[in-house]
Design an enzyme around this catalytic site. Structure first.
Site, short mmCIF file in Angstrom:
data_model
loop_
_atom_site.label_atom_id
_atom_site.label_comp_id
_atom_site.label_asym_id
_atom_site.label_seq_id
_atom_site.Cartn_x
_atom_site.Cartn_y
_atom_site.Cartn_z
N ASP A 121 -6.04 4.88 9.94
CA ASP A 121 -7.45 5.04 9.56
C ASP A 121 -7.96 3.81 8.82
O ASP A 121 -9.12 3.44 8.92
CB ASP A 121 -7.63 6.24 8.62
CG ASP A 121 -7.34 7.54 9.34
OD1 ASP A 121 -7.27 7.53 10.57
OD2 ASP A 121 -7.19 8.56 8.65
N GLU A 131 -9.69 13.82 14.82
CA GLU A 131 -9.11 14.06 13.48
C GLU A 131 -9.82 15.27 12.86
O GLU A 131 -10.64 15.93 13.54
CB GLU A 131 -9.29 12.84 12.56
CG GLU A 131 -8.35 11.69 12.90
CD GLU A 131 -8.08 10.75 11.74
OE1 GLU A 131 -8.53 11.05 10.61
OE2 GLU A 131 -7.42 9.73 11.95
N HIS A 136 0.81 -1.22 0.00
CA HIS A 136 0.00 0.00 0.00
C HIS A 136 0.85 1.27 0.00
O HIS A 136 0.35 2.35 0.32
CB HIS A 136 -1.00 -0.02 1.17
CG HIS A 136 -2.23 -0.80 0.81
ND1 HIS A 136 -2.16 -2.09 0.36
CD2 HIS A 136 -3.54 -0.48 0.80
CE1 HIS A 136 -3.38 -2.52 0.09
NE2 HIS A 136 -4.24 -1.56 0.35
P1 FAD Z 1 4.19 -1.81 2.12
O1 FAD Z 1 3.71 -0.72 1.28
O2 FAD Z 1 4.13 -3.16 1.54
O3 FAD Z 1 5.68 -1.51 2.63
C1 FAD Z 1 6.05 -0.23 3.07
C2 FAD Z 1 7.55 -0.17 3.35
O4 FAD Z 1 7.83 -0.94 4.50
C3 FAD Z 1 8.42 -0.75 2.25
O5 FAD Z 1 9.65 -0.08 2.23
C4 FAD Z 1 8.61 -2.18 2.67
O6 FAD Z 1 9.79 -2.74 2.14
C5 FAD Z 1 8.67 -2.03 4.18
N1 FAD Z 1 8.12 -3.18 4.87
C6 FAD Z 1 6.95 -3.83 4.66
N2 FAD Z 1 6.80 -4.80 5.57
C7 FAD Z 1 7.89 -4.77 6.36
C8 FAD Z 1 8.32 -5.51 7.48
N3 FAD Z 1 7.61 -6.53 7.96
N4 FAD Z 1 9.51 -5.20 8.04
C9 FAD Z 1 10.26 -4.17 7.58
N5 FAD Z 1 9.90 -3.44 6.52
C10 FAD Z 1 8.73 -3.74 5.92
N6 FAD Z 1 -0.63 5.40 7.24
C11 FAD Z 1 -0.87 5.93 8.44
O7 FAD Z 1 0.05 6.12 9.22
N7 FAD Z 1 -2.13 6.26 8.83
C12 FAD Z 1 -3.21 6.03 8.04
O8 FAD Z 1 -4.32 6.32 8.44
C13 FAD Z 1 -3.00 5.44 6.77
N8 FAD Z 1 -4.03 5.18 5.96
C14 FAD Z 1 -3.80 4.62 4.74
C15 FAD Z 1 -4.89 4.34 3.91
C16 FAD Z 1 -4.69 3.76 2.68
C17 FAD Z 1 -5.90 3.45 1.81
C18 FAD Z 1 -3.38 3.50 2.22
C19 FAD Z 1 -3.14 2.91 0.87
C20 FAD Z 1 -2.29 3.79 3.04
C21 FAD Z 1 -2.48 4.33 4.29
N9 FAD Z 1 -1.43 4.62 5.16
C22 FAD Z 1 -1.66 5.16 6.39
C23 FAD Z 1 -0.03 4.42 4.72
C24 FAD Z 1 0.55 3.11 5.20
O9 FAD Z 1 0.94 3.23 6.54
C25 FAD Z 1 1.75 2.75 4.36
O10 FAD Z 1 1.31 2.48 3.05
C26 FAD Z 1 2.54 1.61 4.89
O11 FAD Z 1 3.61 1.43 3.99
C27 FAD Z 1 1.82 0.32 5.16
O12 FAD Z 1 1.44 -0.37 4.03
P2 FAD Z 1 1.84 -1.90 3.76
O13 FAD Z 1 1.66 -2.75 4.96
O14 FAD Z 1 1.11 -2.27 2.55
O15 FAD Z 1 3.41 -1.78 3.51
#
Ligand code: FAD
Length: 515
Positions: A153, A266, A90
């Site tokens: 969120d 918020e 994401h």
């Molecule tokens: P990814 O996008 O898959 O990874 C993000 C980064 O972390 C990459 O660099 C990856 O290599 C690294 N990573 C992933 N997993 C691990 C792990 N286990 N150990 C170490 N590194 C790792 N953020 C907020 O703070 N508050 C919000 O309210 C919020 N709302 C969101 C709503 C939506 C619809 C979206 C799309 C995003 C939102 N986000 C929010 C952002 C979100 O926190 C980031 O996208 C975050 O990266 C988490 O997504 P993911 O788990 O898919 O991680």
């Protein structure tokens, strides 16, 4: 094995390793899980942002931590292979991608840890780095009537993914971000070592990995603090015309003691228009609620402000008790009295509220279109200037999705983590969550994001990007400021060859990290 990796990497197109080579690679890695190559770009080479696409060498679905360590170790024996943990993909700007490298699907490990603990009378849950927060919520509430204290969120995000950034929502003013609500991690470092860390054990790795953008290690397990889960939530939105009144009230609420304020605070900016997505219709919480624009004062400008708050309660609380508590808090606020919207929902429903938005956006095709999102932490000292120019002028017609803005308290963030914040105790998160309609407008919106950042820099605003994305090391250096040296030292200790999370564009894959 090294010979096998070397040959595969040098001799083949990264997206089309022959099946024989994949099985040789799998055998040589000695994985318990699986490895895939063909046709993986759609899964492992893209993300929610939809702005970047790369070709990974292989997608690994590890069965557990040992598999992850094996992959990192294998990469470390080559001269150029990288490894990206992919949470739920994401990210916006390719942060979880590895061009020509290994992508580790963390979701395949989600079931590996789920264990409640009580330590000195406090409750915790050990969960997998690849678990989705929504599953952690549902399981904790249904099994133990307990829940984590700090959220995002939207909960279809992984534990490791948000902990690598910060994890922020309307509870962060009280409990800090998610990175302030974990006490122990298990991490696979860039050296391929499996390390348990906490405030007192391997603390540099613990604090470094929190907010560390995946640069220091892959989080395979986290110990998350829990609290008793409430049953219900009174969810309220109130409208303001004046930014100063909106921020004064929001700041008042986030600086009160627990029990003297709401449990969630918020806010968002919306266009003073009848636009169905960017304007008045985006405010009511229920289709039965009506937003009557006749109540907006004539003096109102191009945008209006909505404060969104919530109060937890139990099924056993009398409705009149909840009403009294809510009225007592609302009567201190200066919103437009007739523009107030309220709803009672279950606690789980409240926390899963964005799921409905997701379903709706998937149904109309908007979920899969690009999302050039911009998230910024802006100091209280700069927020009025930001409102005056960015919200009221540049974005007065909206961004096709929410424009969040709410205050946070620096003292609730642990300065030992890798997260970077602006100065001052009160700062705001501003999130421009753009949903792009059909048409070739993405480039324009990306350009507008750049223009906003450029303007912030030109005017000397005190800000830091959240979920940052930069193209050059110089930009990263500037972003980290006086924390750069500490970050580089941590990187040198835990991922000296820069194997991990190459999609963040920090350090070149090498044998030595150069400051
Ligand atoms: P990814 O996008 O898959 O990874 C993000 C980064 O972390 C990459 O660099 C990856 O290599 C690294 N990573 C992933 N997993 C691990 C792990 N286990 N150990 C170490 N590194 C790792 N953020 C907020 O703070 N508050 C919000 O309210 C919020 N709302 C969101 C709503 C939506 C619809 C979206 C799309 C995003 C939102 N986000 C929010 C952002 C979100 O926190 C980031 O996208 C975050 O990266 C988490 O997504 P993911 O788990 O898919 O991680």
């Amino acid at each position: 094995m090294i010979a096998c990796l070397g040959r595969i990497v040098q001799d083949t197109d990264a997206d089309s390793i022959p099946d024989d080579d994949v099985s040789t690679l799998s055998e040589s890695l000695d994985l318990q899980g699986t490895i895939e190559s063909g046709g993986i770009t759609d899964v492992a080479g893209k993300d929610f942002g939809g702005l970047y696409s790369v070709k990974p060498l292989a997608l690994i679905k590890p069965s557990g931590t040992e598999d992850i360590a094996r992959v990192v170790n294998a990469a470390s024996r080559t001269s150029h292979l990288t490894v990206a943990a992919r949470g739920n993909g994401h990210s916006i700007n390719g942060q979880a991608m590895a061009d020509g490298g290994f992508v580790i699907d963390m979701r395949s490990t989600e079931e590996n840890h789920f264990k409640p603990l009580t330590i000195d009378g406090s409750h915790y849950i050990d969960v997998s780095g690849g678990a989705l927060w929504e599953d952690v919520l549902k399981r904790c509430v249904s099994m133990f009537r307990l829940a984590p204290r700090s959220w995002t969120d939207y909960l279809s995000l992984t534990v490791g993914g948000t902990l690598s950034n910060a994890g922020v929502s309307g509870q962060a003013f009280r409990f800090g971000p998610q990175t302030s609500n974990v006490t122990e991690l298990e991490v696979v470092t860039g050296k391929g070592e499996i390390t348990v860390c906490s405030e007192t054990q391997n603390s540099e790795l613990f604090f470094g990995a929190l907010g560390g953008l995946g640069q220091l290690g892959i989080i395979t397990r986290a110990r998350v603090k829990l609290q008793p889960a409430p049953d219900m939530v009174r969810w309220i939105r109130v409208v303001y015309t004046e930014f100063e009144e909106f921020t004064r009230d929001a700041e008042f609420l986030v600086t009160q003691e627990e029990g003297e304020s709401f449990d969630y605070v918020e806010g968002f900016v919306f266009s003073n228009s009848d636009d169905p997505i960017n304007g008045w219709p985006s405010v009511p919480l229920d289709p039965d609620h009506e937003f009557n624009p006749a109540y907006i004062p004539q003096t109102a400008g191009s945008v209006l402000y909505c404060l969104e708050v919530a109060l937890h309660y139990r099924n056993s609380d009398r409705p009149s008790t909840v009403d009294t508590a809510v009225s007592r808090l609302l009567e201190r606020l200066g919103f437009i009295q007739r523009l107030k919207f309220e709803l009672n929902v279950s606690y789980v429903e409240f926390l899963l509220r964005v799921k409905q938005v997701e379903e709706h956006a998937k149904a109309n095709g908007n979920w899969d279109r690009p999302h050039p999102w911009l998230n910024i932490f802006i100091s209280k000292s700069s927020i009025v200037d930001f409102d005056r120019t960015v919200f009221r002028k540049m974005l007065k017609d909206g961004v096709g999705g929410p424009m969040l803005i709410y205050p946070l308290l620096r003292s609730k963030w642990d300065s030992r983590t890798s997260v970077v914040l602006p100065e001052g105790e009160i700062f705001y998160i501003v999130a421009l969550l753009r949903f792009v309609p059909k048409g070739p407008t993405v480039e324009k919106l990306v350009a507008q994001n750049h223009e906003i950042i450029k303007w912030c820099n030109k005017e000397g605003l005190d800000f830091k990007l959240y979920l940052p994305h930069y193209q050059s090391k110089e930009d990263w250096k500037r972003h980290f400021g006086n924390q750069w040296t500490r970050f580089v030292e941590r990187k040198t200790s835990f991922d000296p060859m820069a194997i991990l999370a190459p999609g963040q564009n920090f350090f070149k894959r090498t044998h030595i990290i150069k400051p």
